[in-house]
Write an enzyme that holds these catalytic residues in place. Structure first.
Site, PDB file in Angstrom:
ATOM      1  N   CYS A   1       0.809  -1.231   0.000  1.00 29.44           N
ATOM      2  CA  CYS A   1       0.000   0.000   0.000  1.00 29.44           C
ATOM      3  C   CYS A   1       0.841   1.279   0.000  1.00 29.44           C
ATOM      4  O   CYS A   1       0.299   2.376  -0.145  1.00 29.44           O
ATOM      5  CB  CYS A   1      -0.959  -0.022   1.171  1.00 29.44           C
TER       6      CYS A   1
ATOM      7  N   HIS B   1      -3.474   6.950   1.338  1.00 34.32           N
ATOM      8  CA  HIS B   1      -3.880   5.604   0.932  1.00 34.32           C
ATOM      9  C   HIS B   1      -5.223   5.288   1.583  1.00 34.32           C
ATOM     10  O   HIS B   1      -5.418   5.533   2.779  1.00 34.32           O
ATOM     11  CB  HIS B   1      -2.803   4.599   1.350  1.00 34.32           C
TER      12      HIS B   1
ATOM     13  N   ASN C   1     -10.165  -0.951   0.012  1.00 38.59           N
ATOM     14  CA  ASN C   1      -8.720  -0.718  -0.025  1.00 38.59           C
ATOM     15  C   ASN C   1      -8.147  -1.406  -1.269  1.00 38.59           C
ATOM     16  O   ASN C   1      -8.147  -2.632  -1.351  1.00 38.59           O
ATOM     17  CB  ASN C   1      -8.116  -1.300   1.266  1.00 38.59           C
TER      18      ASN C   1
HETATM   19  N1  COA Z   1     -17.941  -8.289  11.241  1.00 39.15           N
HETATM   20  C1  COA Z   1     -18.437  -8.361  12.475  1.00 39.15           C
HETATM   21  N2  COA Z   1     -17.672  -8.485  13.562  1.00 39.15           N
HETATM   22  C2  COA Z   1     -16.348  -8.539  13.376  1.00 39.15           C
HETATM   23  C3  COA Z   1     -15.744  -8.477  12.102  1.00 39.15           C
HETATM   24  C4  COA Z   1     -16.602  -8.338  11.012  1.00 39.15           C
HETATM   25  N3  COA Z   1     -16.155  -8.271   9.749  1.00 39.15           N
HETATM   26  N4  COA Z   1     -14.401  -8.527  12.236  1.00 39.15           N
HETATM   27  C5  COA Z   1     -14.158  -8.630  13.553  1.00 39.15           C
HETATM   28  N5  COA Z   1     -15.326  -8.644  14.238  1.00 39.15           N
HETATM   29  C6  COA Z   1     -15.541  -8.730  15.658  1.00 39.15           C
HETATM   30  C7  COA Z   1     -14.370  -9.365  16.380  1.00 39.15           C
HETATM   31  O1  COA Z   1     -14.522 -10.782  16.438  1.00 39.15           O
HETATM   32  C8  COA Z   1     -14.497  -8.737  17.750  1.00 39.15           C
HETATM   33  O2  COA Z   1     -15.498  -9.398  18.476  1.00 39.15           O
HETATM   34  P1  COA Z   1     -15.364  -9.580  20.074  1.00 39.15           P
HETATM   35  O3  COA Z   1     -15.330  -8.183  20.635  1.00 39.15           O
HETATM   36  O4  COA Z   1     -16.591 -10.331  20.421  1.00 39.15           O
HETATM   37  O5  COA Z   1     -14.086 -10.328  20.279  1.00 39.15           O
HETATM   38  C9  COA Z   1     -14.983  -7.334  17.454  1.00 39.15           C
HETATM   39  O6  COA Z   1     -15.610  -7.399  16.171  1.00 39.15           O
HETATM   40  C10 COA Z   1     -13.877  -6.299  17.412  1.00 39.15           C
HETATM   41  O7  COA Z   1     -12.827  -6.824  16.600  1.00 39.15           O
HETATM   42  P2  COA Z   1     -11.537  -6.024  16.305  1.00 39.15           P
HETATM   43  O8  COA Z   1     -10.612  -6.847  15.469  1.00 39.15           O
HETATM   44  O9  COA Z   1     -11.042  -5.471  17.602  1.00 39.15           O
HETATM   45  O10 COA Z   1     -12.155  -4.851  15.429  1.00 39.15           O
HETATM   46  P3  COA Z   1     -11.512  -3.479  15.030  1.00 39.15           P
HETATM   47  O11 COA Z   1     -12.278  -2.375  15.588  1.00 39.15           O
HETATM   48  O12 COA Z   1     -10.011  -3.480  15.266  1.00 39.15           O
HETATM   49  O13 COA Z   1     -11.771  -3.469  13.479  1.00 39.15           O
HETATM   50  C11 COA Z   1     -10.560  -3.747  11.448  1.00 39.15           C
HETATM   51  C12 COA Z   1     -11.164  -4.449  12.653  1.00 39.15           C
HETATM   52  C13 COA Z   1      -9.891  -4.782  10.565  1.00 39.15           C
HETATM   53  C14 COA Z   1     -11.679  -3.064  10.679  1.00 39.15           C
HETATM   54  C15 COA Z   1      -9.559  -2.675  11.948  1.00 39.15           C
HETATM   55  O14 COA Z   1      -8.678  -3.238  12.873  1.00 39.15           O
HETATM   56  C16 COA Z   1      -8.793  -2.042  10.859  1.00 39.15           C
HETATM   57  O15 COA Z   1      -9.346  -1.422   9.971  1.00 39.15           O
HETATM   58  N6  COA Z   1      -7.438  -2.129  10.886  1.00 39.15           N
HETATM   59  C17 COA Z   1      -6.589  -1.571   9.885  1.00 39.15           C
HETATM   60  C18 COA Z   1      -6.581  -2.489   8.712  1.00 39.15           C
HETATM   61  C19 COA Z   1      -5.988  -1.878   7.489  1.00 39.15           C
HETATM   62  O16 COA Z   1      -6.261  -0.748   7.175  1.00 39.15           O
HETATM   63  N7  COA Z   1      -5.198  -2.661   6.780  1.00 39.15           N
HETATM   64  C20 COA Z   1      -4.603  -2.308   5.560  1.00 39.15           C
HETATM   65  C21 COA Z   1      -3.502  -1.355   5.771  1.00 39.15           C
HETATM   66  S1  COA Z   1      -2.723  -0.990   4.295  1.00 39.15           S
END
Ligand code: COA
Length: 328
Positions: A111, A254, A284
């Site tokens: 990215c 990005h 993304n």
């Molecule tokens: N739908 C519903 N629930 C989901 C889920 C989904 N797609 N993905 C995760 N969950 C749940 C998890 O199991 C967790 O449940 P719990 O609280 O019962 O354990 C809860 O939602 C929170 O999960 P978490 O991983 O802490 O969520 P988050 O707020 O960190 O969001 C992302 C997850 C991936 C959206 C976030 O971390 C993110 O955007 N990170 C950056 C990723 C990125 O930009 N990557 C590319 C960079 S170039």
């Protein structure tokens, strides 16, 4: 010596997968995806390839720049999802565009890829080695996505963006870029070529479709890295060039996550209106996201002569960096 972006282009596959479509594959919902990421839908290849999208975006950019294919000295394709390894995607683009005078190679930096490809081309142009470059970011991430993993499959999409760069006598801005391979475990994808030939899984073998052959991510770690490092590298870039933050009209980040963009804006103390976004439509698209955004802004006339803009990328590696550009 500096560079002039004299044309932009993009290609988006017409096949759309909205959040309800994803909710049919994994346990998630439209509301959860929109609130946590800002993504409403993404476009997915349906017959297109990384190379075919790169060609379409490149052609558009050349047309807008009014540059003939034979004038291009350098074609650089930034991708992690090419449908070809040999010859490289850039050579395939050269063949289809008949850019017979170009030197061609690919660049793999996920990215941050477009920022690094732009910087690489700019350095060649500034050094007087080449005069005209076609820089493309093209990705078909849907092929690298684990459609059973709700932590990643909600995020990614496909598309391509391109820019034609020419050497220009104006002042050159220095980019700032960083890498931290030690933290690379936060976002990984293993190649199916990483096999011991004597023990290689073959198609049909359950190891062949192992999770490690799709993108795997520690979402929280990537999120925390991005919101800290992106504002830092933007400030570093402005300082290195003696440009104040107030002089910047646009921050083209990005498109990884709406919340990351909002957090960067807040940490920089800038209004969110200076951070254009299209993540809601495309998800993304890795190295394609910045040039797609640039092309959309260019085509709707949002970029005005004399405006300074910052392009900032971040992602797997981990890698991150920013480049400054003044629109002409
Ligand atoms: N739908 C519903 N629930 C989901 C889920 C989904 N797609 N993905 C995760 N969950 C749940 C998890 O199991 C967790 O449940 P719990 O609280 O019962 O354990 C809860 O939602 C929170 O999960 P978490 O991983 O802490 O969520 P988050 O707020 O960190 O969001 C992302 C997850 C991936 C959206 C976030 O971390 C993110 O955007 N990170 C950056 C990723 C990125 O930009 N990557 C590319 C960079 S170039």
């Amino acid at each position: 010596m500096a560079v002039n972006i004299c044309g932009t282009g993009s290609y988006i596959p017409s096949h759309v997968m909205d959040n309800d479509g994803i909710a049919g594959l994994v346990d998630t919902s439209d509301q959860w995806i929109r609130e946590r990421t800002g993504v409403k839908r993404r476009h997915i290849v349906d017959g297109e390839t990384t190379v075919s999208m790169a060609c379409e975006a490149g052609l558009q950019a050349l047309r807008q720049a009014d540059v003939a294919a034979e004038e291009i000295d350098l074609i650089l394709v930034s991708t992690i999802s090419s449908n070809v390894i040999l010859p490289c995607a850039a050579c395939e683009v050269q063949k289809r565009l008949r850019a017979v005078n170009a030197t061609c190679f690919d660049l793999s930096a996920a990215c941050t890829g477009f920022v690094l490809a732009y910087n690489t081309a700019a350095a060649y142009l500034a050094g007087g080695i080449y005069k005209t470059a076609l820089v493309i970011g093209s990705e078909s991430l849907s092929n690298l996505t684990n459609w059973k993993d709700r932590g990643t499959c909600i995020l990614f999409g496909d598309g391509a963006g391109a820019a034609v760069l020419k050497a220009d006598a104006r002042r050159m801005y220095f980019p700032v870029t960083h890498s931290d391979g030690g933290k690379g475990g936060a976002l990984t994808l293993k190649s199916r070529h990483d096999w011991n030939v004597l023990n290689a899984p073959v198609q049909g073998d359950e190891r062949y479709n192992g999770d490690e052959f799709f993108m795997q991510m520690d979402g929280k770690a990537v999120f925390q890295f991005a919101v800290k490092k992106v504002p830092e590298v933007i400030r570093e870039t402005l300082e290195r060039n003696g440009v104040s933050q107030e002089e910047i009209s646009w921050f083209l980040l990005h498109q990884a996550n709406k919340r990351i963009v909002e957090s960067v804006a807040k940490r920089l103390g800038e209004p969110i209106e200076k951070f254009p976004m299209n993540i809601q439509e495309y998800g993304n698209t890795s190295s394609a996201s910045i040039p797609i955004l640039l092309d959309e802004m260019n085509r709707r006339g949002a970029l005005k002569k004399g405006q300074k803009l910052v392009m900032a990328g971040f992602g797997a590696g981990l890698t991150w960096g920013a480049a400054l550009y003044e629109w002409i």
